[in-house]
Design an enzyme around this catalytic site. Sequence first.
Site, PDB file in Angstrom:
ATOM      1  CG  HIS A   8      -1.947  -1.050   1.235  1.00  0.00           C
ATOM      2  ND1 HIS A   8      -2.791  -1.238   2.301  1.00  0.00           N
ATOM      3  CD2 HIS A   8      -2.275  -2.005   0.335  1.00  0.00           C
ATOM      4  CE1 HIS A   8      -3.593  -2.264   2.060  1.00  0.00           C
ATOM      5  NE2 HIS A   8      -3.290  -2.746   0.873  1.00  0.00           N
ATOM      6  CG  ASP A  14      -4.785  -5.538   2.461  1.00  0.00           C
ATOM      7  OD1 ASP A  14      -5.551  -5.018   1.621  1.00  0.00           O
ATOM      8  OD2 ASP A  14      -3.618  -5.856   2.203  1.00  0.00           O
ATOM      9  CG  HIS A  69      -6.374  -9.678   2.015  1.00  0.00           C
ATOM     10  ND1 HIS A  69      -5.603 -10.476   1.191  1.00  0.00           N
ATOM     11  CD2 HIS A  69      -6.262  -8.425   1.521  1.00  0.00           C
ATOM     12  CE1 HIS A  69      -5.035  -9.724   0.253  1.00  0.00           C
ATOM     13  NE2 HIS A  69      -5.430  -8.469   0.429  1.00  0.00           N
ATOM     14  CG  HIS A  89      -6.994  -3.963  -1.491  1.00  0.00           C
ATOM     15  ND1 HIS A  89      -5.777  -3.595  -0.976  1.00  0.00           N
ATOM     16  CD2 HIS A  89      -7.358  -2.998  -2.369  1.00  0.00           C
ATOM     17  CE1 HIS A  89      -5.414  -2.445  -1.541  1.00  0.00           C
ATOM     18  NE2 HIS A  89      -6.360  -2.067  -2.380  1.00  0.00           N
TER      19      HIS A  89
END
Length: 150
Positions: A17, A24, A111, A113
Amino acid sequence: ANKSYRIDQGYNGRFSHHGDNALDFNLAIGDKVMAARGGTVVKLEQVNNKTCKSPSCKQYNNYLTIYHDDGTFADYVHLKYNGVLVNVGDHVKKGDLIAYSGNTGWSTGPHLHFMVYTYKDGQNTIKTKFATHSKNAVYLEEGKVYKKQL
């Protein structure tokens, strides 16, 4: 409700990032993904089932993009194969079930995002506040665990 989630990577995160205000959320494959805000679905991809730890796998991200009335967009990325429950053009409300989390594209594990941005002279990501169990709207931080507001 009554579930807690860890932020594995926060704003301007260490792994991927860099320079982005993205989050996340640590979710398992198949966890419910709800709309953070209301808006119109403008883009989606859900037919990919490949994942790898290289940026070259971005092309395999399954995602959903919602346009909000204030001119911002929200991206929900790494969704489950065929896990999007809405269509382009659909209007969604805050809290609507829109997809299921996954592990597609450039990912090191399951996950979600999430990022909000404007698109003027390129993509400009925006830090977003979330209502947590404390009922205060806060900026979520990497490594911390948060419970959804009831």
